[in-house]
Design a protein around this motif. Structure first.
Motif, PDB file in Angstrom:
ATOM      1  N   ARG A   3      18.913 -67.932  65.052  1.00 41.12           N
ATOM      2  CA  ARG A   3      18.406 -67.545  63.731  1.00 41.12           C
ATOM      3  C   ARG A   3      19.019 -68.465  62.685  1.00 41.12           C
ATOM      4  NH1 ARG A   3      16.942 -61.441  63.553  1.00 41.12           N
ATOM      5  NH2 ARG A   3      16.697 -61.060  65.756  1.00 41.12           N
ATOM      6  N   PRO A   4      18.263 -68.762  61.607  1.00 43.90           N
ATOM      7  CA  PRO A   4      18.804 -69.629  60.552  1.00 43.90           C
ATOM      8  C   PRO A   4      20.024 -69.001  59.885  1.00 43.90           C
ATOM      9  CG  PRO A   4      16.448 -69.244  60.229  1.00 43.90           C
ATOM     10  CD  PRO A   4      16.890 -68.357  61.344  1.00 43.90           C
ATOM     11  N   VAL A   5      21.003 -69.827  59.572  1.00 40.85           N
ATOM     12  CA  VAL A   5      22.237 -69.391  58.939  1.00 40.85           C
ATOM     13  C   VAL A   5      22.389 -70.145  57.623  1.00 40.85           C
ATOM     14  CG1 VAL A   5      24.750 -69.335  59.170  1.00 40.85           C
ATOM     15  CG2 VAL A   5      23.310 -68.873  61.149  1.00 40.85           C
ATOM     16  N   ARG A   6      22.843 -69.432  56.577  1.00 39.90           N
ATOM     17  CA  ARG A   6      23.078 -70.039  55.265  1.00 39.90           C
ATOM     18  C   ARG A   6      24.449 -69.597  54.762  1.00 39.90           C
ATOM     19  NH1 ARG A   6      19.348 -72.238  57.068  1.00 39.90           N
ATOM     20  NH2 ARG A   6      17.302 -72.625  56.177  1.00 39.90           N
ATOM     21  N   THR A   7      24.957 -70.296  53.759  1.00 42.14           N
ATOM     22  CA  THR A   7      26.256 -69.981  53.177  1.00 42.14           C
ATOM     23  C   THR A   7      26.062 -69.314  51.820  1.00 42.14           C
ATOM     24  OG1 THR A   7      27.252 -71.865  54.288  1.00 42.14           O
ATOM     25  CG2 THR A   7      28.451 -70.959  52.419  1.00 42.14           C
ATOM     26  N   CYS A   8      26.741 -68.205  51.602  1.00 40.04           N
ATOM     27  CA  CYS A   8      26.713 -67.501  50.318  1.00 40.04           C
ATOM     28  C   CYS A   8      27.449 -68.358  49.287  1.00 40.04           C
ATOM     29  CB  CYS A   8      27.393 -66.144  50.471  1.00 40.04           C
ATOM     30  SG  CYS A   8      27.616 -65.243  48.923  1.00 40.04           S
ATOM     31  N   SER A  15      26.153 -66.451  56.845  1.00 40.36           N
ATOM     32  CA  SER A  15      25.455 -65.264  57.338  1.00 40.36           C
ATOM     33  C   SER A  15      24.040 -65.654  57.713  1.00 40.36           C
ATOM     34  CB  SER A  15      25.385 -64.176  56.265  1.00 40.36           C
ATOM     35  OG  SER A  15      26.651 -63.717  55.910  1.00 40.36           O
ATOM     36  N   GLU A  16      23.391 -64.767  58.452  1.00 36.22           N
ATOM     37  CA  GLU A  16      21.989 -65.003  58.763  1.00 36.22           C
ATOM     38  C   GLU A  16      21.195 -65.051  57.463  1.00 36.22           C
ATOM     39  OE1 GLU A  16      20.136 -62.410  61.563  1.00 36.22           O
ATOM     40  OE2 GLU A  16      21.776 -62.633  63.001  1.00 36.22           O
ATOM     41  N   LYS A  17      20.240 -65.949  57.414  1.00 38.55           N
ATOM     42  CA  LYS A  17      19.426 -66.142  56.218  1.00 38.55           C
ATOM     43  C   LYS A  17      18.753 -64.840  55.780  1.00 38.55           C
ATOM     44  CE  LYS A  17      15.403 -68.804  54.799  1.00 38.55           C
ATOM     45  NZ  LYS A  17      14.384 -69.751  55.239  1.00 38.55           N
ATOM     46  N   SER A  18      18.333 -64.017  56.726  1.00 42.27           N
ATOM     47  CA  SER A  18      17.627 -62.773  56.401  1.00 42.27           C
ATOM     48  C   SER A  18      18.521 -61.747  55.705  1.00 42.27           C
ATOM     49  CB  SER A  18      17.031 -62.163  57.668  1.00 42.27           C
ATOM     50  OG  SER A  18      18.058 -61.839  58.584  1.00 42.27           O
ATOM     51  N   LEU A  19      19.845 -61.913  55.788  1.00 43.58           N
ATOM     52  CA  LEU A  19      20.772 -60.975  55.153  1.00 43.58           C
ATOM     53  C   LEU A  19      21.166 -61.394  53.742  1.00 43.58           C
ATOM     54  CD1 LEU A  19      23.142 -60.345  58.183  1.00 43.58           C
ATOM     55  CD2 LEU A  19      21.219 -58.941  57.404  1.00 43.58           C
ATOM     56  N   LEU A  20      20.666 -62.532  53.271  1.00 44.18           N
ATOM     57  CA  LEU A  20      21.037 -63.070  51.967  1.00 44.18           C
ATOM     58  C   LEU A  20      19.848 -63.080  51.023  1.00 44.18           C
ATOM     59  CD1 LEU A  20      23.026 -66.140  53.300  1.00 44.18           C
ATOM     60  CD2 LEU A  20      24.005 -64.072  52.341  1.00 44.18           C
ATOM     61  N   LEU A  21      20.134 -63.042  49.731  1.00 44.36           N
ATOM     62  CA  LEU A  21      19.106 -63.221  48.701  1.00 44.36           C
ATOM     63  C   LEU A  21      18.985 -64.707  48.396  1.00 44.36           C
ATOM     64  CD1 LEU A  21      20.078 -60.478  46.134  1.00 44.36           C
ATOM     65  CD2 LEU A  21      17.951 -60.612  47.396  1.00 44.36           C
ATOM     66  N   ALA A  45      19.557 -71.356  46.590  1.00 45.40           N
ATOM     67  CA  ALA A  45      20.958 -70.960  46.772  1.00 45.40           C
ATOM     68  C   ALA A  45      20.916 -69.535  47.307  1.00 45.40           C
ATOM     69  CB  ALA A  45      21.708 -71.025  45.452  1.00 45.40           C
ATOM     70  N   TYR A  46      21.865 -69.205  48.154  1.00 41.58           N
ATOM     71  CA  TYR A  46      21.862 -67.903  48.807  1.00 41.58           C
ATOM     72  C   TYR A  46      23.085 -67.095  48.405  1.00 41.58           C
ATOM     73  CZ  TYR A  46      18.077 -69.750  51.570  1.00 41.58           C
ATOM     74  OH  TYR A  46      16.875 -70.278  51.944  1.00 41.58           O
ATOM     75  N   LEU A  47      22.884 -65.769  48.340  1.00 41.99           N
ATOM     76  CA  LEU A  47      23.926 -64.866  47.870  1.00 41.99           C
ATOM     77  C   LEU A  47      23.817 -63.542  48.622  1.00 41.99           C
ATOM     78  CD1 LEU A  47      26.034 -64.911  45.472  1.00 41.99           C
ATOM     79  CD2 LEU A  47      24.342 -63.626  44.193  1.00 41.99           C
TER      80      LEU A  47
END
Length: 92
Positions: A3-8, A15-21, A45-47
């Motif tokens: 699953r895609p991962v992004r940084t808050c 975290s997984e992209k789906s768990l971030l705004l 940007a993800y948060l």
């Protein structure tokens, strides 16, 4: 499949992209918009859905840097996020 991962941008945790705004900058302005569907064009940007992460991002001026915008208004960004995530509504 991974699953895609992004940084808050607030706490800097991955975290997984789906768990971030996702937030995007409005083209031609310094306005930040929430992108709940994560489909808007432009730099994102993800948060996390956590007020502490928003406060960290504002204090560190991370939103403007991540979106490559100057003059980002933290209050406007908080309002945009609050419209999508009730946990992130600005405190009165």
């Amino acid at each position: 499949m991974d699953r895609p991962v992004r940084t808050c941008v607030g706490c800097r945790e991955r975290s997984e992209k789906s768990l971030l705004l996702r937030l995007v900058g409005r083209p031609g302005t310094c306005e930040v918009l929430a992108d709940p569907n994560q489909t808007a064009p432009g730099r994102g940007a993800y948060l996390h859905h956590d007020p502490a992460c928003l406060e960290l991002a504002i204090r560190r001026r991370a939103l403007g840097r991540a979106l490559r915008l100057t003059g980002v208004d933290p209050e406007q960004a908080a309002r945009a996020l609050g419209s999508v995530s009730p946990d992130l509504r600005p405190r009165a």
